[in-house]
Design a protein around this motif. Sequence first.
Motif, PDB file in Angstrom:
ATOM      1  N   ALA A 263       5.565  -5.325  10.617  1.00 53.57           N
ATOM      2  CA  ALA A 263       6.465  -6.490  10.522  1.00 53.57           C
ATOM      3  C   ALA A 263       6.360  -7.151   9.151  1.00 53.57           C
ATOM      4  CB  ALA A 263       6.117  -7.491  11.616  1.00 53.57           C
ATOM      5  N   GLN A 264       5.114  -7.262   8.670  1.00 48.99           N
ATOM      6  CA  GLN A 264       4.904  -7.874   7.350  1.00 48.99           C
ATOM      7  C   GLN A 264       5.560  -7.038   6.258  1.00 48.99           C
ATOM      8  OE1 GLN A 264       3.125 -10.822   5.846  1.00 48.99           O
ATOM      9  NE2 GLN A 264       4.555  -9.839   4.454  1.00 48.99           N
ATOM     10  N   LEU A 265       5.397  -5.727   6.361  1.00 51.27           N
ATOM     11  CA  LEU A 265       5.993  -4.847   5.351  1.00 51.27           C
ATOM     12  C   LEU A 265       7.511  -4.943   5.374  1.00 51.27           C
ATOM     13  CD1 LEU A 265       3.816  -1.600   5.514  1.00 51.27           C
ATOM     14  CD2 LEU A 265       4.132  -3.092   3.546  1.00 51.27           C
ATOM     15  N   GLU A 266       8.071  -4.967   6.591  1.00 46.16           N
ATOM     16  CA  GLU A 266       9.535  -5.049   6.713  1.00 46.16           C
ATOM     17  C   GLU A 266      10.059  -6.347   6.107  1.00 46.16           C
ATOM     18  OE1 GLU A 266      12.003  -2.954   7.428  1.00 46.16           O
ATOM     19  OE2 GLU A 266      10.348  -1.529   7.419  1.00 46.16           O
ATOM     20  N   ALA A 267       9.340  -7.450   6.399  1.00 46.47           N
ATOM     21  CA  ALA A 267       9.769  -8.756   5.865  1.00 46.47           C
ATOM     22  C   ALA A 267       9.718  -8.751   4.336  1.00 46.47           C
ATOM     23  CB  ALA A 267       8.876  -9.855   6.428  1.00 46.47           C
ATOM     24  N   SER A 268       8.641  -8.183   3.789  1.00 48.65           N
ATOM     25  CA  SER A 268       8.504  -8.144   2.331  1.00 48.65           C
ATOM     26  C   SER A 268       9.559  -7.237   1.704  1.00 48.65           C
ATOM     27  CB  SER A 268       7.111  -7.641   1.941  1.00 48.65           C
ATOM     28  OG  SER A 268       6.158  -8.591   2.310  1.00 48.65           O
TER      29      SER A 268
ATOM     30  N   ASP B 122      13.329   3.632  -1.745  1.00 47.88           N
ATOM     31  CA  ASP B 122      12.620   4.757  -1.114  1.00 47.88           C
ATOM     32  C   ASP B 122      11.246   4.957  -1.761  1.00 47.88           C
ATOM     33  OD1 ASP B 122      14.628   5.187   0.651  1.00 47.88           O
ATOM     34  OD2 ASP B 122      15.540   6.875  -0.418  1.00 47.88           O
ATOM     35  N   LEU B 123      11.199   4.754  -3.077  1.00 51.06           N
ATOM     36  CA  LEU B 123       9.910   4.850  -3.770  1.00 51.06           C
ATOM     37  C   LEU B 123       8.977   3.716  -3.329  1.00 51.06           C
ATOM     38  CD1 LEU B 123      11.148   5.687  -7.382  1.00 51.06           C
ATOM     39  CD2 LEU B 123       9.733   7.165  -5.964  1.00 51.06           C
ATOM     40  N   VAL B 124       9.567   2.534  -3.183  1.00 50.28           N
ATOM     41  CA  VAL B 124       8.781   1.371  -2.735  1.00 50.28           C
ATOM     42  C   VAL B 124       8.143   1.681  -1.380  1.00 50.28           C
ATOM     43  CG1 VAL B 124       8.935  -1.032  -1.928  1.00 50.28           C
ATOM     44  CG2 VAL B 124      10.134  -0.339  -4.011  1.00 50.28           C
ATOM     45  N   LYS B 125       8.932   2.247  -0.472  1.00 51.63           N
ATOM     46  CA  LYS B 125       8.424   2.522   0.885  1.00 51.63           C
ATOM     47  C   LYS B 125       7.261   3.516   0.865  1.00 51.63           C
ATOM     48  CE  LYS B 125      12.670   1.442   3.303  1.00 51.63           C
ATOM     49  NZ  LYS B 125      13.905   1.997   3.814  1.00 51.63           N
ATOM     50  N   ARG B 126       7.230   4.363  -0.133  1.00 53.26           N
ATOM     51  CA  ARG B 126       6.144   5.350  -0.219  1.00 53.26           C
ATOM     52  C   ARG B 126       4.807   4.696  -0.564  1.00 53.26           C
ATOM     53  NH1 ARG B 126       7.772  11.086  -2.435  1.00 53.26           N
ATOM     54  NH2 ARG B 126       9.652  11.401  -1.221  1.00 53.26           N
ATOM     55  N   TYR B 127       4.862   3.634  -1.357  1.00 52.04           N
ATOM     56  CA  TYR B 127       3.605   3.106  -1.893  1.00 52.04           C
ATOM     57  C   TYR B 127       3.306   1.646  -1.538  1.00 52.04           C
ATOM     58  CZ  TYR B 127       3.814   7.342  -4.673  1.00 52.04           C
ATOM     59  OH  TYR B 127       3.869   8.651  -5.057  1.00 52.04           O
ATOM     60  N   ASP B 128       4.268   0.942  -0.959  1.00 49.68           N
ATOM     61  CA  ASP B 128       4.057  -0.513  -0.857  1.00 49.68           C
ATOM     62  C   ASP B 128       2.944  -0.921   0.092  1.00 49.68           C
ATOM     63  OD1 ASP B 128       5.502   0.052   1.431  1.00 49.68           O
ATOM     64  OD2 ASP B 128       6.797  -1.709   1.284  1.00 49.68           O
ATOM     65  N   GLU B 129       2.654  -0.102   1.108  1.00 53.60           N
ATOM     66  CA  GLU B 129       1.581  -0.473   2.034  1.00 53.60           C
ATOM     67  C   GLU B 129       0.234  -0.458   1.305  1.00 53.60           C
ATOM     68  OE1 GLU B 129      -0.878   1.532   3.848  1.00 53.60           O
ATOM     69  OE2 GLU B 129      -1.441  -0.146   5.143  1.00 53.60           O
ATOM     70  N   LYS B 130       0.022   0.591   0.507  1.00 56.00           N
ATOM     71  CA  LYS B 130      -1.245   0.698  -0.247  1.00 56.00           C
ATOM     72  C   LYS B 130      -1.319  -0.367  -1.341  1.00 56.00           C
ATOM     73  CE  LYS B 130      -2.134   5.594   0.437  1.00 56.00           C
ATOM     74  NZ  LYS B 130      -2.098   6.916  -0.181  1.00 56.00           N
TER      75      LYS B 130
ATOM     76  N   ASP C 118      -5.779 -13.493  -0.322  1.00 59.33           N
ATOM     77  CA  ASP C 118      -4.960 -14.572   0.225  1.00 59.33           C
ATOM     78  C   ASP C 118      -3.591 -13.991   0.583  1.00 59.33           C
ATOM     79  OD1 ASP C 118      -4.602 -17.724   0.388  1.00 59.33           O
ATOM     80  OD2 ASP C 118      -2.783 -16.890  -0.496  1.00 59.33           O
ATOM     81  N   ALA C 119      -3.196 -14.188   1.850  1.00 60.22           N
ATOM     82  CA  ALA C 119      -1.974 -13.537   2.347  1.00 60.22           C
ATOM     83  C   ALA C 119      -0.724 -14.017   1.602  1.00 60.22           C
ATOM     84  CB  ALA C 119      -1.832 -13.803   3.838  1.00 60.22           C
ATOM     85  N   GLU C 120      -0.656 -15.331   1.352  1.00 63.10           N
ATOM     86  CA  GLU C 120       0.542 -15.869   0.701  1.00 63.10           C
ATOM     87  C   GLU C 120       0.644 -15.380  -0.749  1.00 63.10           C
ATOM     88  OE1 GLU C 120       1.064 -20.001   1.702  1.00 63.10           O
ATOM     89  OE2 GLU C 120       2.417 -20.209  -0.023  1.00 63.10           O
ATOM     90  N   ASP C 121      -0.492 -15.414  -1.443  1.00 65.35           N
ATOM     91  CA  ASP C 121      -0.503 -14.904  -2.831  1.00 65.35           C
ATOM     92  C   ASP C 121      -0.152 -13.420  -2.840  1.00 65.35           C
ATOM     93  OD1 ASP C 121      -1.189 -17.366  -3.769  1.00 65.35           O
ATOM     94  OD2 ASP C 121      -3.322 -16.939  -3.964  1.00 65.35           O
ATOM     95  N   THR C 122      -0.642 -12.698  -1.842  1.00 64.10           N
ATOM     96  CA  THR C 122      -0.360 -11.256  -1.775  1.00 64.10           C
ATOM     97  C   THR C 122       1.139 -11.012  -1.669  1.00 64.10           C
ATOM     98  OG1 THR C 122      -2.485 -10.856  -0.711  1.00 64.10           O
ATOM     99  CG2 THR C 122      -0.831  -9.140  -0.463  1.00 64.10           C
ATOM    100  N   ARG C 123       1.798 -11.792  -0.824  1.00 64.58           N
ATOM    101  CA  ARG C 123       3.255 -11.626  -0.664  1.00 64.58           C
ATOM    102  C   ARG C 123       3.987 -11.911  -1.980  1.00 64.58           C
ATOM    103  NH1 ARG C 123       2.369 -13.380   4.825  1.00 64.58           N
ATOM    104  NH2 ARG C 123       2.269 -15.545   4.178  1.00 64.58           N
TER     105      ARG C 123
ATOM    106  N   ASP D 170       0.299 -11.879  13.219  1.00 62.62           N
ATOM    107  CA  ASP D 170       1.344 -10.849  13.343  1.00 62.62           C
ATOM    108  C   ASP D 170       1.563 -10.080  12.038  1.00 62.62           C
ATOM    109  OD1 ASP D 170       1.777 -11.587  15.909  1.00 62.62           O
ATOM    110  OD2 ASP D 170       3.333 -13.057  15.416  1.00 62.62           O
ATOM    111  N   ASN D 171       1.056 -10.651  10.944  1.00 62.23           N
ATOM    112  CA  ASN D 171       1.352 -10.049   9.645  1.00 62.23           C
ATOM    113  C   ASN D 171       0.260  -9.136   9.103  1.00 62.23           C
ATOM    114  OD1 ASN D 171       3.825 -11.375   9.519  1.00 62.23           O
ATOM    115  ND2 ASN D 171       2.826 -13.239   8.800  1.00 62.23           N
TER     116      ASN D 171
END
Lengths: 206, 191
Positions: A62-67, B22-30, B41-46, B105-106
Amino acid sequence: MEKCKKNRKLIWLTIYNELSSEQKSQLEIHLQACSDCQSDYEEALRLRRALDEKIQVAPTAAQLEASRAELHQRLLLLSQPRLQKSWFDKVWQIVSLDFAPSWRFATAVALLTFGVLIGNFYSRKAATEYNFYQQQISELLESNISNIESVTYDPVTRQVAIELNTLNDFTIQGNIEKPEIQQLLAHSIVVRYQNLSIRKKIPESD
Amino acid sequence: MGNEEELLIRRAQRGNLKAFEDLVKRYDEKIMRLIFNMVSDAEDTRDIYQEVFLKAYQSITNFRFASEFYTWLYRIAVNTCINFRKRKTIVQHDSLDSYLDGNNDNWQILNTSEIRNPEEQLINKELSEQIQKSIDRLPARQKSVFVLKHYHGYKLSEIAVIMNCSEGTVKNYMFRAVQKLKISLQGYQQL
């Protein structure tokens, strides 16, 4: 001792699996022989395990989707072609003082200065023109006019051309409403040359 | 770098937004995990996540295929985190409680299986917070090297490319970082 100092770095490299098999076997031989380095190695292993204990968090789907959604909106804005302002918009922006508040005062002063300079320029020009006519007329009236050859009046442009015979041929031209022209007409036609035949020319039409 | 990824990069360089995403989706989680490890910090991370990928989008035409795409992206992320820390004078960290109670949830805990009972959980939480504080006290580049190596498992040679320095320099950063962590965690762990 120097060898042990070097091996302390190698201990960390072997813990993170960054040594070649040859370096690894050399280190293992040294560790078996050196109790201090063996103790360092065990200490490093314990620290590594402790560091592994640190709680690791990861973003939820959910967090990834929102971002990603937020990023999408920002990328859309970024990829929009920038609208070119027309010259009318630019002029209107200046006229309506559509600037940041700090620029409004400066722009108003600049516009006022510009207006004053323009006004000053035209008033000087008009004065110069008037002086020129005045000088010309007075010189003419004082000269020896023998005859008026013709008077041409163009009703469209309201221009009068008076062809005079003086010692030299002389023509003066100006708007009929100009007092200098009227003065000349009155002086030459009514007062001094009323008995002379003056031809009235009709301007040639195109 | 696979052919498919190269194709996506070339399309993104021509301004194809879908290819870039599509490139973002490959790497954004890491990348997001890395940012969180760097700023805690979650907010700074976002915020940094957005900054990193916007920078990447704006400068993707400068990517010359001289390195792997992920190292180029990680370099942007690491530099953005380092600059963020320079800009932000007051550093605040999220308490781990918000992640441990399971109501977040995040964010989710990755190594939950290792936490067995409430007592162990408490000890683990205290140790984690102590480790985080110790890591945060490290100089920026030592911290970056340590986080990339220890928590993301990159090879030192890869980290050298990401950090744009020699492998020897990376080894030195790594060694100094673990020495400092050893000292600051001495009284806390079972050394």
